[in-house]
Every structure is written in structure tokens, then in C-alpha cells.
Design a protein around this motif. Structure first.
Motif, PDB file in Angstrom:
ATOM      1  N   HIS A   1       6.723  13.532  -6.625  1.00  0.00           N
ATOM      2  CA  HIS A   1       5.418  13.194  -6.023  1.00  0.00           C
ATOM      3  C   HIS A   1       5.581  12.534  -4.652  1.00  0.00           C
ATOM      4  O   HIS A   1       4.761  11.711  -4.256  1.00  0.00           O
ATOM      5  CB  HIS A   1       4.581  12.267  -6.921  1.00  0.00           C
ATOM      6  N   ARG A   2       6.673  12.848  -3.972  1.00  0.00           N
ATOM      7  CA  ARG A   2       6.830  12.311  -2.615  1.00  0.00           C
ATOM      8  C   ARG A   2       5.863  13.050  -1.693  1.00  0.00           C
ATOM      9  O   ARG A   2       5.493  14.201  -1.951  1.00  0.00           O
ATOM     10  CB  ARG A   2       8.263  12.520  -2.113  1.00  0.00           C
ATOM     11  N   SER A   3       5.469  12.376  -0.621  1.00  0.00           N
ATOM     12  CA  SER A   3       4.494  13.028   0.264  1.00  0.00           C
ATOM     13  C   SER A   3       5.152  13.599   1.520  1.00  0.00           C
ATOM     14  O   SER A   3       4.475  13.813   2.509  1.00  0.00           O
ATOM     15  CB  SER A   3       3.376  12.050   0.618  1.00  0.00           C
TER      16      SER A   3
ATOM     17  N   PHE B   1       0.806  -1.221   0.000  1.00  0.00           N
ATOM     18  CA  PHE B   1       0.000   0.000   0.000  1.00  0.00           C
ATOM     19  C   PHE B   1       0.843   1.277   0.000  1.00  0.00           C
ATOM     20  O   PHE B   1       1.871   1.355   0.652  1.00  0.00           O
ATOM     21  CB  PHE B   1      -0.941  -0.003   1.209  1.00  0.00           C
ATOM     22  N   CYS B   2       0.356   2.267  -0.763  1.00  0.00           N
ATOM     23  CA  CYS B   2       0.970   3.602  -0.779  1.00  0.00           C
ATOM     24  C   CYS B   2      -0.158   4.630  -0.825  1.00  0.00           C
ATOM     25  O   CYS B   2      -1.258   4.324  -1.308  1.00  0.00           O
ATOM     26  CB  CYS B   2       1.847   3.802  -2.016  1.00  0.00           C
ATOM     27  N   VAL B   3       0.115   5.844  -0.354  1.00  0.00           N
ATOM     28  CA  VAL B   3      -0.927   6.874  -0.403  1.00  0.00           C
ATOM     29  C   VAL B   3      -1.041   7.504  -1.788  1.00  0.00           C
ATOM     30  O   VAL B   3      -2.069   8.051  -2.152  1.00  0.00           O
ATOM     31  CB  VAL B   3      -0.705   7.984   0.657  1.00  0.00           C
ATOM     32  N   ARG B   4       0.039   7.450  -2.547  1.00  0.00           N
ATOM     33  CA  ARG B   4       0.017   7.918  -3.941  1.00  0.00           C
ATOM     34  C   ARG B   4       1.199   7.291  -4.665  1.00  0.00           C
ATOM     35  O   ARG B   4       2.059   6.690  -4.026  1.00  0.00           O
ATOM     36  CB  ARG B   4       0.070   9.434  -4.021  1.00  0.00           C
ATOM     37  N   ARG B   5       1.222   7.428  -5.995  1.00  0.00           N
ATOM     38  CA  ARG B   5       2.330   6.824  -6.741  1.00  0.00           C
ATOM     39  C   ARG B   5       3.393   7.876  -7.035  1.00  0.00           C
ATOM     40  O   ARG B   5       3.088   8.941  -7.578  1.00  0.00           O
ATOM     41  CB  ARG B   5       1.830   6.208  -8.060  1.00  0.00           C
ATOM     42  N   CYS B   6       4.630   7.594  -6.681  1.00  0.00           N
ATOM     43  CA  CYS B   6       5.729   8.513  -6.987  1.00  0.00           C
ATOM     44  C   CYS B   6       5.954   8.541  -8.499  1.00  0.00           C
ATOM     45  O   CYS B   6       5.661   7.562  -9.200  1.00  0.00           O
ATOM     46  CB  CYS B   6       6.994   8.090  -6.252  1.00  0.00           C
ATOM     47  N   SER B   7       6.489   9.630  -8.977  1.00  0.00           N
ATOM     48  CA  SER B   7       6.519   9.858 -10.433  1.00  0.00           C
ATOM     49  C   SER B   7       7.377   8.851 -11.197  1.00  0.00           C
ATOM     50  O   SER B   7       7.186   8.656 -12.385  1.00  0.00           O
ATOM     51  CB  SER B   7       7.005  11.281 -10.727  1.00  0.00           C
ATOM     52  N   TYR B   8       8.326   8.204 -10.518  1.00  0.00           N
ATOM     53  CA  TYR B   8       9.259   7.291 -11.194  1.00  0.00           C
ATOM     54  C   TYR B   8       8.949   5.826 -10.904  1.00  0.00           C
ATOM     55  O   TYR B   8       9.632   4.934 -11.396  1.00  0.00           O
ATOM     56  CB  TYR B   8      10.691   7.588 -10.707  1.00  0.00           C
ATOM     57  N   CYS B   9       7.927   5.540 -10.095  1.00  0.00           N
ATOM     58  CA  CYS B   9       7.779   4.210  -9.500  1.00  0.00           C
ATOM     59  C   CYS B   9       6.868   3.293 -10.312  1.00  0.00           C
ATOM     60  O   CYS B   9       5.738   3.656 -10.636  1.00  0.00           O
ATOM     61  CB  CYS B   9       7.225   4.353  -8.087  1.00  0.00           C
ATOM     62  N   ASP B  10       7.360   2.083 -10.595  1.00  0.00           N
ATOM     63  CA  ASP B  10       6.503   1.090 -11.254  1.00  0.00           C
ATOM     64  C   ASP B  10       6.362  -0.161 -10.382  1.00  0.00           C
ATOM     65  O   ASP B  10       6.040  -1.228 -10.876  1.00  0.00           O
ATOM     66  CB  ASP B  10       7.053   0.715 -12.641  1.00  0.00           C
ATOM     67  N   PHE B  11       6.632  -0.020  -9.071  1.00  0.00           N
ATOM     68  CA  PHE B  11       6.503  -1.168  -8.178  1.00  0.00           C
ATOM     69  C   PHE B  11       5.059  -1.639  -8.128  1.00  0.00           C
ATOM     70  O   PHE B  11       4.136  -0.907  -8.481  1.00  0.00           O
ATOM     71  CB  PHE B  11       6.921  -0.799  -6.746  1.00  0.00           C
ATOM     72  N   SER B  12       4.924  -2.860  -7.625  1.00  0.00           N
ATOM     73  CA  SER B  12       3.580  -3.393  -7.436  1.00  0.00           C
ATOM     74  C   SER B  12       2.985  -2.781  -6.171  1.00  0.00           C
ATOM     75  O   SER B  12       3.339  -3.175  -5.062  1.00  0.00           O
ATOM     76  CB  SER B  12       3.682  -4.906  -7.282  1.00  0.00           C
ATOM     77  N   ILE B  13       2.144  -1.782  -6.352  1.00  0.00           N
ATOM     78  CA  ILE B  13       1.545  -1.128  -5.187  1.00  0.00           C
ATOM     79  C   ILE B  13       0.038  -1.007  -5.374  1.00  0.00           C
ATOM     80  O   ILE B  13      -0.480  -1.151  -6.486  1.00  0.00           O
ATOM     81  CB  ILE B  13       2.124   0.290  -4.942  1.00  0.00           C
ATOM     82  N   ALA B  14      -0.653  -0.772  -4.268  1.00  0.00           N
ATOM     83  CA  ALA B  14      -2.087  -0.485  -4.311  1.00  0.00           C
ATOM     84  C   ALA B  14      -2.255   0.875  -3.630  1.00  0.00           C
ATOM     85  O   ALA B  14      -1.929   1.018  -2.456  1.00  0.00           O
ATOM     86  CB  ALA B  14      -2.859  -1.561  -3.549  1.00  0.00           C
TER      87      ALA B  14
ATOM     88  N   GLY C   1       9.058  -4.752   3.345  1.00  0.00           N
ATOM     89  CA  GLY C   1       9.298  -3.791   2.276  1.00  0.00           C
ATOM     90  C   GLY C   1       8.017  -3.502   1.510  1.00  0.00           C
ATOM     91  O   GLY C   1       6.971  -4.099   1.757  1.00  0.00           O
ATOM     92  N   GLY C   2       8.112  -2.583   0.556  1.00  0.00           N
ATOM     93  CA  GLY C   2       6.861  -2.255  -0.126  1.00  0.00           C
ATOM     94  C   GLY C   2       7.099  -1.534  -1.434  1.00  0.00           C
ATOM     95  O   GLY C   2       8.170  -1.634  -2.025  1.00  0.00           O
ATOM     96  N   GLY C   3       6.033  -0.758  -1.784  1.00  0.00           N
ATOM     97  CA  GLY C   3       4.967  -0.230  -0.955  1.00  0.00           C
ATOM     98  C   GLY C   3       5.488   0.589   0.223  1.00  0.00           C
ATOM     99  O   GLY C   3       6.631   1.008   0.263  1.00  0.00           O
ATOM    100  N   THR C   4       4.602   0.801   1.149  1.00  0.00           N
ATOM    101  CA  THR C   4       4.951   1.602   2.325  1.00  0.00           C
ATOM    102  C   THR C   4       4.526   0.869   3.594  1.00  0.00           C
ATOM    103  O   THR C   4       3.422   1.097   4.114  1.00  0.00           O
ATOM    104  CB  THR C   4       4.273   2.995   2.258  1.00  0.00           C
ATOM    105  N   PRO C   5       5.377  -0.007   4.117  1.00  0.00           N
ATOM    106  CA  PRO C   5       5.013  -0.764   5.319  1.00  0.00           C
ATOM    107  C   PRO C   5       4.719   0.133   6.519  1.00  0.00           C
ATOM    108  O   PRO C   5       3.935  -0.242   7.393  1.00  0.00           O
ATOM    109  CB  PRO C   5       6.253  -1.622   5.593  1.00  0.00           C
TER     110      PRO C   5
ATOM    111  N   ALA D   1      10.258   2.721   5.711  1.00  0.00           N
ATOM    112  CA  ALA D   1       9.339   3.761   6.190  1.00  0.00           C
ATOM    113  C   ALA D   1       9.485   5.008   5.347  1.00  0.00           C
ATOM    114  O   ALA D   1      10.588   5.334   4.883  1.00  0.00           O
ATOM    115  CB  ALA D   1       9.639   4.086   7.653  1.00  0.00           C
ATOM    116  N   ASN D   2       8.380   5.703   5.164  1.00  0.00           N
ATOM    117  CA  ASN D   2       8.448   7.031   4.582  1.00  0.00           C
ATOM    118  C   ASN D   2       8.537   8.034   5.717  1.00  0.00           C
ATOM    119  O   ASN D   2       7.905   7.846   6.770  1.00  0.00           O
ATOM    120  CB  ASN D   2       7.222   7.291   3.695  1.00  0.00           C
ATOM    121  N   PRO D   3       9.308   9.107   5.547  1.00  0.00           N
ATOM    122  CA  PRO D   3       9.581  10.011   6.663  1.00  0.00           C
ATOM    123  C   PRO D   3       8.314  10.544   7.349  1.00  0.00           C
ATOM    124  O   PRO D   3       8.291  10.713   8.569  1.00  0.00           O
ATOM    125  CB  PRO D   3      10.371  11.152   6.006  1.00  0.00           C
TER     126      PRO D   3
HETATM  127  S1  SF4 Z   1       6.400   5.282  -1.718  1.00  0.00           S
HETATM  128 FE1  SF4 Z   1       7.865   3.837  -2.644  1.00  0.00          FE
HETATM  129  S2  SF4 Z   1       6.634   2.117  -3.376  1.00  0.00           S
HETATM  130 FE2  SF4 Z   1       5.198   3.806  -2.939  1.00  0.00          FE
HETATM  131  S3  SF4 Z   1       4.942   4.827  -4.928  1.00  0.00           S
HETATM  132 FE3  SF4 Z   1       6.620   5.888  -3.857  1.00  0.00          FE
HETATM  133  S4  SF4 Z   1       8.509   4.851  -4.539  1.00  0.00           S
HETATM  134 FE4  SF4 Z   1       6.774   3.521  -5.079  1.00  0.00          FE
END
Ligand code: SF4
Length: 392
Positions: free
Chosen positions: A153-155, A9-22, A78-82, A116-118
Motif C-alpha cells: 500500500h505504498r503510494s 500525518f500520512c495519506v494512507r496506511r501501509c499494509s504492515y504499519c501500526d505507527f501512530s499516524i493520522a 520522523g513520522g508519519g510522513t514529515p 520523506a516518502n519518494p
Molecule cells: S508512510 Fe510510514 S508511517 Fe505512514 S503508514 Fe506508511 S509506513 Fe506507516
């Protein structure tokens, strides 16, 4: 046992990211934890004598013998955003996993990493993570420039990174890794040297540095295709990579892998297990497992993964079995991307006219190891070592 858990899970998608996220505003945390634990039970049904994660051993850590299950050496969320998982569910997940591996010797012996995201790192969360058993945090810092973070697009903003490191240390989590991205498009005018200095000023035990890559179906790929961002620049990549080696070495960090540097020997034990070719188990959507010969991976979409486990079906999407030749090539790549290197006696053609003369490798104590220049040319180097005539 090295165990990886993918939290998608992530709150939004970062501009460069193609990971498997929801991308979710509200995380289905309880359902997620139940599903991962159900996958573990499912995996064990096919392996008799293993422990049900629901069976909590009386007495806690290290108790619950009579099982053939190995203890955990490393656990990596790992993630996503654990760090988006609410504390009670994260705690339940870790506790259940530890109970499922009762031979785990003690919380101190286990390396338990949380990505973790900050913005998720508050003093309260940090204390709760430590109490749950987390003793290493990998922080997605990426840059200390608010303009650049907004472009990505970092939060979080830059100030949150220092606050997060402070909160983690205050909670007693000193093993902190910072992720940074380099080789951003020139028009951003990102000051990479400044970002390195600000990261080093926080005295992290570990740094992971990743060059920006353009993946299909990301906002970045769309920006490049319509001319709103410039495509990757190899010269910028090389210059920034070499600058990082220079600054980090001066600050007492040692690159032990192509993208990872540590001080005081505080390497990632979990990732080191991958790079040394050891087996590992992955749970969760898109998680990979490896038994030394075959690599398996799960369905990457959360919904597809959830439905499969709920229906009692294996969530495995596919597997590949490496041929002996593929295993050998992979082994060579893994050894060269770390500072393990390879035995010189296995590659007698390395010499003044070859990779050594070009400054791509150095030979010490009978082993051949990549220099920073060599890591920039790893594919060419492997090609040269496997087909010696290609280098002269
Ligand atoms: S927080 Fe990490 S996994 Fe989530 S969209 Fe951004 S780079 Fe991708």
C-alpha cells in the motif's frame, strides 16, 4: 541536545504499519506546527531560564546567548510522513526550533534529518528543504518492485525512488539514507538480492533494513488471519538478513547497528545517540523523551495530543523509571546491537565453548562484538551473557 519531532500525518496506511499516524487528505499543517511549538513552551515553563521559541534572536544562527539551553546536535523529523508538511510550515517549524536553541553552533554542525516518502521529493521541495536547514533525508524506499510496493500500500512506484535521490543530490543533499523491508511472504516472490543491488546502485550514504513484523490491527495481520498471506518465516528472515550483510560489505558498507549500515562513516548521529543511551527530547504525538533514567511518552493520537496542548495540559501519556537492573540490561542490549560491543573482561565466560565458538560474537581489541549471526540471535545472546550457564 537531540531533538525528535513526530509528524503524524500520512495519506494512507501501509499494509504492515501500526505507527501512530493520522490519515489525512489535507494536512492541518499550521495548527500542527503551532501545537508542537506550544508543547515546547509548555515543557520550558517547568524549566526556568529557558528560551521561548517565539523569541527570534537577532543575527540568526548561534546568536542569543544568555540562555542555559544547550544547542542542538541533531534534529530528526520522523513520522508519519514529515515530507507531507507544506514547505512554508516545515520551514517555520525548523526555524522556530533553531531559534529556540540559539546555542546551536551552525547549520553545518547540526544533523537535521527529514523522513520523506519518494513521491514528495521534487526538485523544488528538495531545494526548499535544504534552504530550511535539512541536510539529511531518510527515504522510505522499501522495495524496487512495483508489485511489492502495491502490496505494501505504498503510494510511490520504483521509478520515483531513483528520481527522488537524483532530486536530493541536485539540491545539494548528499546524505541520503534508504529504508528497505525484507522477509516478505514467500508468495510475493520478491527478489531481495535484486532490490539490494538496485538500492546500492543509487550509492546512498546509509541503509536501514527492517525485517517485516506482523503487528495487530494492520491489514497484514488480517490477511494472515484469513489465510491470504503467509505468516513470518524465520528461515527466510535469516537468509535475507545474511544476504544483505554479504552484499553491503562487498559494496563498502559497514553495519554499525543491527539494522543500519553506512559507508564512509556516515552514521546517523541522531539514532546513534539513542543507541548510546544519551538523553533526548521528543515533541509531537507519540514522541518519546529520555533523560538517562526516565522515559516519557506523549499521547499517541493527534486529536488527543492537540486537545491537551490547546487546553494547556501536558500531553504526556505516561513515563517509566528504569530500575538499576533494567538500566544495566538495556545498556547491554544497546551496546550489543551496535558495533560498540562490550568489554570482554566484563564477560569472562565468553570463550570457545560459548558464543565465540558458535560464531555469534568476535573478540577484538578486548571487546566482544556481535557478528551477523549473533545479531540474528540477540535475545539468546544477552540471555547467555547474563546467565552464562545457559550457553554451555
Ligand atoms: S508512510 Fe510510514 S508511517 Fe505512514 S503508514 Fe506508511 S509506513 Fe506507516
Amino acid at each position: 541536545m537531540h531533538l525528535y519531532i513526530h509528524v503524524p500525518f500520512c495519506v494512507r496506511r501501509c499494509s504492515y504499519c501500526d505507527f501512530s499516524i493520522a490519515v489525512r487528505k489535507r494536512i492541518p499543517a499550521e495548527e500542527y506546527v503551532n501545537t508542537v511549538l506550544a508543547e515546547l513552551v509548555m515543557q520550558r515553563r517547568s524549566s526556568p531560564g529557558r528560551v521561548d521559541p517565539g523569541a527570534v534572536p537577532r543575527g540568526g544562527w548561534g546568536v542569543g546567548g544568555g540562555t542555559s539551553e544547550p544547542g542542538l546536535d541533531t534534529l530528526y523529523l520522523g513520522g508519519g510522513t514529515p515530507s507531507l508538511l507544506p514547505v512554508p510550515e516545515l520551514s517555520r517549524l525548523i526555524t522556530s526550533l533553531l531559534h529556540a536553541f540559539p546555542s546551536t553552533p551552525s547549520p553545518l554542525a547540526l544533523e537535521a534529518t527529514l523522513e520523506a516518502n519518494p513521491e514528495d521529493v521534487t526538485p523544488e521541495n528538495a531545494r526548499a528543504w535544504r534552504d530550511a536547514g535539512v541536510n539529511r533525508v531518510s527515504l522510505g524506499a522499501q522495495s524496487f518492485d512495483d508489485r511489492v510496493l502495491a502490496w505494501m500500500h505504498r503510494s510511490h512506484d520504483a521509478a520515483r525512488i531513483g528520481a527522488a535521490v537524483h532530486a536530493l543530490r541536485g539540491a545539494g543533499i548528499d546524505n541520503i539514507s534508504l529504508d528497505l523491508i525484507f522477509a516478505l511472504p514467500a508468495e510475493l516472490q520478491r527478489d531481495w538480492g535484486r532490490d539490494l543491488d538496485l538500492a546500492l546502485a543509487l550509492l546512498p550514504s546509509h541503509l536501514s533494513l527492517y525485517g517485516l513484523t506482523v503487528e495487530e490491527r494492520t491489514p497484514l495481520a488480517r490477511w494472515i488471519s484469513r489465510g491470504a498471506a503467509s505468516p513470518p518465516d524465520d528461515e527466510r528472515y535469516a537468509a535475507e538478513y545474511l544476504l544483505a550483510h554479504e552484499r553491503l560489505a562487498a559494496a563498502g558498507y559497514h553495519f554499525y547497528e543491527i539494522s543500519n549500515a553506512a559507508r564512509d562513516g556516515q552514521r546517523s548521529r541522531h539514532n546513534s545517540a539513542y543507541w548510546s543511551g544519551r538523553s533526548y527530547v521528543g515533541l509531537g504525538p507519540a514522541a518519546h523523551s529520555f533523560d538517562g533514567r526516565a522515559r516519557r511518552w506523549n499521547l499517541s493520537a493527534w486529536e488527543a495530543y492537540r486537545r491537551a496542548v490547546l487546553a494547556g495540559r501536558s500531553p504526556m501519556e505516561s513515563e517509566e523509571v528504569l530500575t538499576p537492573e533494567q538500566q544495566e540490561l538495556e545498556r547491554l542490549y544497546l551496546l550489543l546491537r551496535t558495533n560498540e560491543g562490550v568489554f570482554q573482561s566484563d564477560y569472562p565466560t565468553i570463550g570457545p565453548s560459548g558464543a565465540v565458538g558458535r560464531g555469534w560474537v568476535e573478540v577484538r581489541d578486548g571487546r566482544v562484538r556481535c557478528t551477523a549471526e549473533g545479531w540474528l540471535r540477540l535475545d539468546a545472546l544477552v540471555h547467555a551473557l547474563t546467565r552464562p550457564t545457559a550457553i554451555s
